[in-house]
Motif scaffolding. Structure first.
Motif, PDB file in Angstrom:
ATOM      1  N   UNK A 262      -7.625  -0.364  -2.431  1.00  0.00           N
ATOM      2  CA  UNK A 262      -6.257  -0.609  -2.556  1.00  0.00           C
ATOM      3  C   UNK A 262      -5.917  -1.936  -3.370  1.00  0.00           C
ATOM      4  N   UNK A 263      -6.470  -2.979  -2.627  1.00  0.00           N
ATOM      5  CA  UNK A 263      -5.887  -4.309  -3.126  1.00  0.00           C
ATOM      6  C   UNK A 263      -6.640  -5.012  -4.592  1.00  0.00           C
ATOM      7  N   UNK A 264      -7.803  -4.155  -4.730  1.00  0.00           N
ATOM      8  CA  UNK A 264      -8.548  -4.658  -5.928  1.00  0.00           C
ATOM      9  C   UNK A 264      -8.892  -3.690  -7.139  1.00  0.00           C
ATOM     10  N   UNK A 265      -8.997  -2.400  -6.479  1.00  0.00           N
ATOM     11  CA  UNK A 265      -9.075  -1.325  -7.411  1.00  0.00           C
ATOM     12  C   UNK A 265      -7.749  -0.695  -7.746  1.00  0.00           C
ATOM     13  N   UNK A 266      -6.946  -0.740  -6.944  1.00  0.00           N
ATOM     14  CA  UNK A 266      -5.415  -0.133  -7.080  1.00  0.00           C
ATOM     15  C   UNK A 266      -5.587   1.386  -6.820  1.00  0.00           C
ATOM     16  N   UNK A 267      -6.506   1.761  -5.926  1.00  0.00           N
ATOM     17  CA  UNK A 267      -6.525   3.036  -5.696  1.00  0.00           C
ATOM     18  C   UNK A 267      -6.027   3.421  -4.175  1.00  0.00           C
ATOM     19  N   UNK A 268      -4.843   3.585  -4.185  1.00  0.00           N
ATOM     20  CA  UNK A 268      -4.418   4.020  -2.790  1.00  0.00           C
ATOM     21  C   UNK A 268      -4.956   5.289  -2.450  1.00  0.00           C
ATOM     22  N   UNK A 269      -5.007   6.347  -3.077  1.00  0.00           N
ATOM     23  CA  UNK A 269      -5.672   7.742  -2.573  1.00  0.00           C
ATOM     24  C   UNK A 269      -7.024   7.441  -2.099  1.00  0.00           C
ATOM     25  N   UNK A 270      -7.959   6.871  -2.605  1.00  0.00           N
ATOM     26  CA  UNK A 270      -9.164   6.254  -2.200  1.00  0.00           C
ATOM     27  C   UNK A 270      -9.175   5.561  -0.886  1.00  0.00           C
ATOM     28  N   UNK A 271      -8.295   4.620  -0.791  1.00  0.00           N
ATOM     29  CA  UNK A 271      -8.174   4.058   0.175  1.00  0.00           C
ATOM     30  C   UNK A 271      -7.605   4.673   1.602  1.00  0.00           C
ATOM     31  N   UNK A 272      -6.872   5.967   1.206  1.00  0.00           N
ATOM     32  CA  UNK A 272      -6.302   6.603   2.297  1.00  0.00           C
ATOM     33  C   UNK A 272      -7.404   7.604   2.878  1.00  0.00           C
ATOM     34  N   UNK A 273      -8.252   7.916   2.018  1.00  0.00           N
ATOM     35  CA  UNK A 273      -9.370   8.677   2.451  1.00  0.00           C
ATOM     36  C   UNK A 273     -10.253   7.919   3.552  1.00  0.00           C
ATOM     37  N   UNK A 274     -10.709   6.718   3.189  1.00  0.00           N
ATOM     38  CA  UNK A 274     -11.433   5.749   4.207  1.00  0.00           C
ATOM     39  C   UNK A 274     -10.538   5.512   5.308  1.00  0.00           C
ATOM     40  N   UNK A 275      -8.923   5.152   5.293  1.00  0.00           N
ATOM     41  CA  UNK A 275      -8.163   5.094   6.452  1.00  0.00           C
ATOM     42  C   UNK A 275      -8.104   6.241   7.367  1.00  0.00           C
ATOM     43  N   UNK A 276      -8.175   7.426   6.798  1.00  0.00           N
ATOM     44  CA  UNK A 276      -7.975   8.554   7.661  1.00  0.00           C
ATOM     45  C   UNK A 276      -9.238   8.798   8.320  1.00  0.00           C
ATOM     46  N   UNK A 277     -10.371   8.531   7.847  1.00  0.00           N
ATOM     47  CA  UNK A 277     -11.720   8.412   8.815  1.00  0.00           C
ATOM     48  C   UNK A 277     -11.958   7.412   9.754  1.00  0.00           C
ATOM     49  N   UNK A 278     -11.244   6.272   9.360  1.00  0.00           N
ATOM     50  CA  UNK A 278     -11.068   5.211  10.395  1.00  0.00           C
ATOM     51  C   UNK A 278     -10.115   5.550  11.594  1.00  0.00           C
ATOM     52  N   UNK A 279      -9.012   6.018  10.971  1.00  0.00           N
ATOM     53  CA  UNK A 279      -8.039   6.250  12.014  1.00  0.00           C
ATOM     54  C   UNK A 279      -8.615   7.334  12.998  1.00  0.00           C
TER      55      UNK A 279
ATOM     56  N   UNK B  26     -14.998 -12.673  -2.670  1.00  0.00           N
ATOM     57  CA  UNK B  26     -14.642 -13.941  -2.914  1.00  0.00           C
ATOM     58  C   UNK B  26     -14.663 -14.520  -4.306  1.00  0.00           C
ATOM     59  N   UNK B  27     -15.519 -13.784  -4.940  1.00  0.00           N
ATOM     60  CA  UNK B  27     -15.813 -14.460  -6.352  1.00  0.00           C
ATOM     61  C   UNK B  27     -14.934 -13.786  -7.320  1.00  0.00           C
ATOM     62  N   UNK B  28     -14.296 -12.847  -6.851  1.00  0.00           N
ATOM     63  CA  UNK B  28     -13.461 -11.826  -7.841  1.00  0.00           C
ATOM     64  C   UNK B  28     -14.286 -10.832  -8.369  1.00  0.00           C
ATOM     65  N   UNK B  29     -15.617 -10.338  -7.894  1.00  0.00           N
ATOM     66  CA  UNK B  29     -16.224  -9.557  -8.481  1.00  0.00           C
ATOM     67  C   UNK B  29     -16.086  -8.097  -7.673  1.00  0.00           C
ATOM     68  N   UNK B  30     -15.202  -7.686  -7.750  1.00  0.00           N
ATOM     69  CA  UNK B  30     -14.529  -6.397  -6.708  1.00  0.00           C
ATOM     70  C   UNK B  30     -15.465  -5.199  -7.145  1.00  0.00           C
TER      71      UNK B  30
END
Length: 143
Positions: A89-106, A48-52
């Motif tokens: 995804x939203x703050x690092x622009x790393x879609x591939x990294x985001x997909x790794x987390x999402x595959x585990x979540x799904x 929330x402070x922009x310190x992603x």
């Protein structure tokens, strides 16, 4: 106390007290769920402070503790994976990294037999990733 300061809108004091709580617990935190919640809260505050960049390792620590304490198929663990994907995804622009987390979540949600609304955030985030990567057909199918 950190949560109270956060509710009052004093993010600076909240950050100080979250940090103090983690220092009090020291390096012997292991798989403590209170520490996991504190890491997660501090990560939310940093975001929330922009310190992603500072939020990411905090969420990773929260995930580690939740996986050890609750297991990979607990709702808190899954939500932390989704939070990490969103941050990637939203703050690092790393879609591939985001997909790794999402595959585990799904995978965890499917193993629990969850459907519809419980899968919604995960599927929408996956669609966002594919859209970011330029795979509009797959993105559209997920949406």
């Amino acid at each position: 106390l950190a949560g109270l300061y956060e509710q009052l809108g004093d993010k600076h004091q909240a950050e100080i007290y979250y940090g103090r709580a983690l220092k009090v617990w020291g390096n012997d935190l292991k798989a403590d769920l209170n520490a996991a919640a504190t890491f997660s809260s501090l990560a939310r505050l940093k975001t929330s402070q922009g310190k992603h960049a500072e939020a990411l390792p905090l969420l990773m620590k929260a995930l580690e503790f939740r996986q050890m304490s609750l297991g990979p198929q607990h709702e808190d663990t899954i939500e932390t994976l989704e939070d990490l994907a969103e941050l990637e995804l939203e703050y690092q622009g790393n879609a591939a990294g985001a997909l790794n987390f999402l595959h585990s979540a799904l995978s965890a949600r499917e193993a629990l037999g969850q459907a519809d609304g419980q899968l919604l955030r995960c599927v929408v985030l996956q669609a966002d990733c594919y859209q970011y990567m330029g795979n509009y057909e797959l993105s559209q199918n997920l949406y």
